[in-house]
Design an enzyme around this catalytic site. Structure first.
Site, PDB file in Angstrom:
ATOM      1  N   LYS A  13       6.669 -35.244 -10.069  1.00 28.63           N
ATOM      2  CA  LYS A  13       7.329 -36.227  -9.193  1.00 28.63           C
ATOM      3  C   LYS A  13       7.724 -37.567  -9.998  1.00 28.63           C
ATOM      4  O   LYS A  13       8.908 -37.943  -9.584  1.00 28.63           O
ATOM      5  CB  LYS A  13       6.750 -36.315  -7.772  1.00 28.63           C
ATOM      6  CG  LYS A  13       6.349 -35.075  -7.300  1.00 28.63           C
ATOM      7  CD  LYS A  13       5.713 -35.328  -5.703  1.00 28.63           C
ATOM      8  CE  LYS A  13       4.529 -36.057  -5.682  1.00 28.63           C
ATOM      9  NZ  LYS A  13       3.367 -35.150  -6.041  1.00 28.63           N
ATOM     10  N   ARG A  88       2.936 -35.954   3.252  1.00 28.12           N
ATOM     11  CA  ARG A  88       2.283 -35.183   2.740  1.00 28.12           C
ATOM     12  C   ARG A  88       1.640 -34.176   3.818  1.00 28.12           C
ATOM     13  O   ARG A  88       0.746 -33.276   3.314  1.00 28.12           O
ATOM     14  CB  ARG A  88       1.023 -35.960   2.111  1.00 28.12           C
ATOM     15  CG  ARG A  88       1.349 -35.836   0.312  1.00 28.12           C
ATOM     16  CD  ARG A  88       0.269 -36.561   0.115  1.00 28.12           C
ATOM     17  NE  ARG A  88      -0.315 -36.400  -1.485  1.00 28.12           N
ATOM     18  CZ  ARG A  88       0.140 -37.259  -2.371  1.00 28.12           C
ATOM     19  NH1 ARG A  88       0.983 -37.873  -2.640  1.00 28.12           N
ATOM     20  NH2 ARG A  88      -0.453 -36.869  -3.391  1.00 28.12           N
ATOM     21  N   ARG A 127      -4.158 -36.531 -18.928  1.00 29.91           N
ATOM     22  CA  ARG A 127      -3.399 -37.630 -18.468  1.00 29.91           C
ATOM     23  C   ARG A 127      -4.130 -38.684 -18.412  1.00 29.91           C
ATOM     24  O   ARG A 127      -5.259 -38.684 -18.269  1.00 29.91           O
ATOM     25  CB  ARG A 127      -2.868 -37.383 -17.247  1.00 29.91           C
ATOM     26  CG  ARG A 127      -2.008 -38.581 -16.927  1.00 29.91           C
ATOM     27  CD  ARG A 127      -1.000 -38.325 -15.602  1.00 29.91           C
ATOM     28  NE  ARG A 127      -1.869 -38.560 -14.269  1.00 29.91           N
ATOM     29  CZ  ARG A 127      -1.203 -38.449 -13.094  1.00 29.91           C
ATOM     30  NH1 ARG A 127       0.207 -38.234 -13.103  1.00 29.91           N
ATOM     31  NH2 ARG A 127      -1.871 -38.361 -12.020  1.00 29.91           N
ATOM     32  N   ARG A 160      -7.567 -41.645 -15.115  1.00 28.07           N
ATOM     33  CA  ARG A 160      -7.696 -41.992 -13.600  1.00 28.07           C
ATOM     34  C   ARG A 160      -9.032 -41.297 -12.905  1.00 28.07           C
ATOM     35  O   ARG A 160      -9.090 -40.088 -13.347  1.00 28.07           O
ATOM     36  CB  ARG A 160      -6.559 -41.557 -12.792  1.00 28.07           C
ATOM     37  CG  ARG A 160      -5.543 -42.682 -12.416  1.00 28.07           C
ATOM     38  CD  ARG A 160      -4.238 -42.429 -12.093  1.00 28.07           C
ATOM     39  NE  ARG A 160      -4.330 -41.418 -10.871  1.00 28.07           N
ATOM     40  CZ  ARG A 160      -3.124 -40.915 -10.239  1.00 28.07           C
ATOM     41  NH1 ARG A 160      -2.019 -41.167 -10.870  1.00 28.07           N
ATOM     42  NH2 ARG A 160      -3.017 -40.146  -9.252  1.00 28.07           N
ATOM     43  N   ARG A 171      -7.460 -31.977  -4.984  1.00 27.99           N
ATOM     44  CA  ARG A 171      -6.355 -32.246  -4.824  1.00 27.99           C
ATOM     45  C   ARG A 171      -5.251 -31.035  -4.514  1.00 27.99           C
ATOM     46  O   ARG A 171      -4.356 -31.079  -3.771  1.00 27.99           O
ATOM     47  CB  ARG A 171      -5.861 -33.315  -5.725  1.00 27.99           C
ATOM     48  CG  ARG A 171      -6.330 -34.703  -5.483  1.00 27.99           C
ATOM     49  CD  ARG A 171      -6.065 -35.244  -7.004  1.00 27.99           C
ATOM     50  NE  ARG A 171      -4.787 -35.828  -7.291  1.00 27.99           N
ATOM     51  CZ  ARG A 171      -4.531 -35.953  -8.463  1.00 27.99           C
ATOM     52  NH1 ARG A 171      -5.179 -36.243  -9.406  1.00 27.99           N
ATOM     53  NH2 ARG A 171      -3.326 -36.634  -8.676  1.00 27.99           N
TER      54      ARG A 171
HETATM   55  P1  ADP Z   1      -0.690 -37.186  -6.858  1.00 27.73           P
HETATM   56  O1  ADP Z   1       0.543 -36.738  -6.602  1.00 27.73           O
HETATM   57  O2  ADP Z   1      -0.683 -36.986  -8.187  1.00 27.73           O
HETATM   58  O3  ADP Z   1      -1.880 -36.414  -6.330  1.00 27.73           O
HETATM   59  P2  ADP Z   1      -0.716 -39.828  -6.178  1.00 27.73           P
HETATM   60  O4  ADP Z   1      -0.477 -40.989  -6.984  1.00 27.73           O
HETATM   61  O5  ADP Z   1       0.547 -39.469  -5.078  1.00 27.73           O
HETATM   62  O6  ADP Z   1      -1.176 -38.498  -6.694  1.00 27.73           O
HETATM   63  O7  ADP Z   1      -1.639 -40.076  -5.038  1.00 27.73           O
HETATM   64  C1  ADP Z   1      -3.010 -40.470  -5.127  1.00 27.73           C
HETATM   65  C2  ADP Z   1      -3.790 -40.242  -3.961  1.00 27.73           C
HETATM   66  O8  ADP Z   1      -3.127 -41.356  -3.018  1.00 27.73           O
HETATM   67  C3  ADP Z   1      -4.025 -39.116  -3.219  1.00 27.73           C
HETATM   68  O9  ADP Z   1      -4.808 -38.185  -3.983  1.00 27.73           O
HETATM   69  C4  ADP Z   1      -4.211 -39.579  -1.764  1.00 27.73           C
HETATM   70  O10 ADP Z   1      -5.507 -39.890  -1.937  1.00 27.73           O
HETATM   71  C5  ADP Z   1      -3.610 -40.653  -1.626  1.00 27.73           C
HETATM   72  N1  ADP Z   1      -2.101 -40.575  -0.912  1.00 27.73           N
HETATM   73  C6  ADP Z   1      -0.998 -40.700  -1.780  1.00 27.73           C
HETATM   74  N2  ADP Z   1       0.114 -40.394  -0.890  1.00 27.73           N
HETATM   75  C7  ADP Z   1      -0.519 -40.167   0.465  1.00 27.73           C
HETATM   76  C8  ADP Z   1      -0.001 -39.714   1.671  1.00 27.73           C
HETATM   77  N3  ADP Z   1       1.303 -39.552   1.728  1.00 27.73           N
HETATM   78  N4  ADP Z   1      -0.746 -39.335   2.522  1.00 27.73           N
HETATM   79  C9  ADP Z   1      -2.149 -39.463   2.460  1.00 27.73           C
HETATM   80  N5  ADP Z   1      -2.821 -39.883   1.202  1.00 27.73           N
HETATM   81  C10 ADP Z   1      -2.211 -40.157   0.250  1.00 27.73           C
END
Ligand code: ADP
Ligand code: ZN
Length: 216
Positions: A13, A88, A127, A160, A171
């Protein structure tokens, strides 16, 4: 233009968002980036979100919705925005609908990046990221010139915590359970488009250009 990108963790994304931003002057809003900045700055939100993030769980909806409501009211969103990582969950999508309604605006498109779980695991376990400037590396196809040190800023390049395999599997499970239902939600509103995430870093941009050409 107001768009949402939906895709599993590791579907790319962020990369797609970058290529779109080079063409369209819209705000790129990554909830993951905002949350990580809050963790780093040790804000109240960061302290509340930290444990969830480290274990690959979702941060509670109330925190995310409040964070996004204030973000979407910022002036740089006037010319449009691209949401990367939000909504999400179904409650987040419904909350977004009411925020947009309050603001008197609507979405142009929701784009789903389709990708296989095993490709995600492969991509994310390799990564790495610079702790200082956020530059992304990959041990397989984009290693730092000197291992562990950022080419751009000399900062420390790390993995990370949530890019460890067990956390990635978690995840992905969370994605299939909580986020995948949004695909049907937006399909039923007739604003969903799907692209193959393996199609290169400009697939979403190309789709948007094609739609624009078709007057959509
Ligand atoms: P990825 O898309 O690679 O899982 P992100 O960087 O988007 O990772 O998000 C990292 C973490 O932040 C997620 O695993 C979650 O814990 C939290 N997070 C991000 N966006 C949301 C959301 N919209 N709702 C709930 N938790 C979120
Ligand atoms: Zn750096």
């Amino acid at each position: 233009m107001r768009i949402i990108l939906i895709g599993a963790p590791g579907s790319g994304k962020g990369t797609q968002a970058e290529s779109i931003r080079e063409k369209y002057p819209i705000a790129h809003i990554s909830t993951g980036d905002i949350l990580r900045a809050n963790v780093k700055a040790d804000t109240e939100l960061g302290r509340n979100a930290k444990e969830y993030m480290a274990s690959g769980k979702l941060v509670p909806d109330e925190l995310i919705v409040a964070m996004m409501e204030s973000r979407l009211r910022e002036s740089d969103c006037k010319d449009g925005f691209l949401l990367d990582g939000f909504p999400r969950t179904k409650p987040q999508a419904e909350a977004l609908d009411s925020i947009l309604e309050k603001l008197g605006i609507s979405l142009d498109a929701v784009i789903q990046l389709d990708v296989d779980d095993e490709i995600v695991v492969q991509r994310l376990t390799t990564r790495r990221v610079c702790k200082s400037c956020g530059e992304i590396y990959n041990t397989a196809f984009k290693p730092a010139k000197i291992e562990g040190i950022c080419d751009k800023c000399g900062g420390e390049v790390i993995q990370r915590n949530d890019d460890k395999e067990s956390v990635i599997r978690n995840r992905l499970a969370v994605f299939h359970e909580q986020t995948a239902p949004l695909i049907d939600y937006y399909r039923s509103k007739d604003i969903l488009a799907s692209v193959d995430a393996a199609g290169g870093k400009d697939v979403v941009l190309k789709l948007l250009e094609k739609r624009k050409g078709a007057g959509k």
